[in-house]
Design a protein around this motif. Structure first.
Motif, mmCIF file in Angstrom:
data_model
loop_
_atom_site.group_PDB
_atom_site.id
_atom_site.type_symbol
_atom_site.label_atom_id
_atom_site.label_comp_id
_atom_site.label_asym_id
_atom_site.label_seq_id
_atom_site.Cartn_x
_atom_site.Cartn_y
_atom_site.Cartn_z
ATOM 1 N N HIS A 22 32.563 28.698 14.113
ATOM 2 C CA HIS A 22 32.910 28.919 15.608
ATOM 3 C C HIS A 22 32.138 28.255 16.240
ATOM 4 O O HIS A 22 31.118 27.752 16.359
ATOM 5 N N GLU A 23 33.215 27.956 16.857
ATOM 6 C CA GLU A 23 33.254 27.029 17.608
ATOM 7 C C GLU A 23 32.963 27.684 19.432
ATOM 8 O O GLU A 23 34.487 28.015 20.220
ATOM 9 N N THR A 24 31.768 27.191 20.743
ATOM 10 C CA THR A 24 32.608 27.937 22.053
ATOM 11 C C THR A 24 31.839 26.491 22.734
ATOM 12 O O THR A 24 30.371 26.049 22.866
ATOM 13 N N GLU A 25 33.158 25.734 23.116
ATOM 14 C CA GLU A 25 32.198 25.027 24.042
ATOM 15 C C GLU A 25 32.712 25.115 26.234
ATOM 16 O O GLU A 25 33.193 25.819 26.218
ATOM 17 N N LEU A 26 32.020 25.026 26.431
ATOM 18 C CA LEU A 26 31.751 25.473 28.148
ATOM 19 C C LEU A 26 31.769 23.890 28.265
ATOM 20 O O LEU A 26 30.478 22.612 28.548
ATOM 21 N N VAL A 27 32.278 23.962 29.883
ATOM 22 C CA VAL A 27 32.356 22.617 30.674
ATOM 23 C C VAL A 27 32.044 22.799 32.121
ATOM 24 O O VAL A 27 32.555 23.982 32.755
ATOM 25 N N GLN A 28 31.006 22.017 32.859
ATOM 26 C CA GLN A 28 30.971 22.226 34.469
ATOM 27 C C GLN A 28 30.446 21.451 35.087
ATOM 28 O O GLN A 28 30.898 20.072 33.778
ATOM 29 N N ILE A 29 31.127 21.471 36.289
ATOM 30 C CA ILE A 29 30.939 19.252 36.828
ATOM 31 C C ILE A 29 30.330 20.135 37.736
ATOM 32 O O ILE A 29 30.099 21.252 38.765
ATOM 33 N N PRO A 30 29.330 19.331 38.970
ATOM 34 C CA PRO A 30 28.680 19.350 40.177
ATOM 35 C C PRO A 30 29.534 20.222 41.240
ATOM 36 O O PRO A 30 30.928 19.900 41.796
ATOM 37 N N ALA A 31 28.891 21.239 41.935
ATOM 38 C CA ALA A 31 29.746 21.806 42.857
ATOM 39 C C ALA A 31 28.882 21.109 43.861
ATOM 40 O O ALA A 31 28.305 20.443 44.056
#
Length: 163
Positions: A22-31
């Motif tokens: 089970h894998e969970t990937e979160l992608v974020q960028i600077p706001a």
């Protein structure tokens, strides 16, 4: 998937018990305010039971309101047939099929079904892929499989072949 040139921060968490992953990937960028904001996430599961491997990938993106919502889903099953060929069926789901207007709060619908048959004979690997999609006349039913295409590899042919 479109690749962004923005600097990003991705976090991947993997949990495995030997039979399932089970894998969970979160992608974020600077706001604009300097903090990180989530722009995508994907949850992937893979398990093998009685020789059949099932994989799912559920992808979330911001919707038109900015809230994270289900964007697409992929379900794959792979198993060997009586001849020893690896047969993989890949079902792709989306809020709408191509050419069909999206409705608010719509459920995921089957957008495409691919069947990939991988044969190995005398050191040559051949993958034949056929694709079915819903028709505009009846988006709830898949059309007959279109013409198939084949990719052939000799030598080291690990993983799926690319046309």
């Amino acid at each position: 998937m479109v690749r962004s040139t923005w600097p990003k921060n991705a976090t991947l968490v993997t949990v495995s018990d030997g039979k399932t992953v089970h894998e969970t990937e979160l992608v974020q960028i600077p706001a604009a305010n300097g903090q990180l904001m989530q722009v995508a996430s994907e949850v992937r599961d893979k398990s093998t039971v009685n020789g059949t491997t099932t994989s799912t990938a559920v992808h979330y993106e911001p919707d038109y309101t900015g809230k994270m919502s289900l964007a697409r889903q992929q379900v794959s099953t792979a198993k060997k047939d009586a001849d020893g060929n690896l047969v993989t069926q890949v079902d792709l789901y989306a809020p709408n099929a191509d050419g069909i207007a999206r409705t608010e709060n719509g459920t995921q619908k089957l957008k495409e079904q691919d069947v990939i048959v991988r044969r190995v004979k005398n050191g040559v690997v051949t993958e034949t892929t056929t694709v079915s999609r819903p028709t505009l006349q009846d988006p709830t039913r898949l059309s007959p499989a279109g013409p198939s295409f084949e990719v052939v590899c000799t030598g080291r042919c690990d993983g799926p072949l690319r046309p």
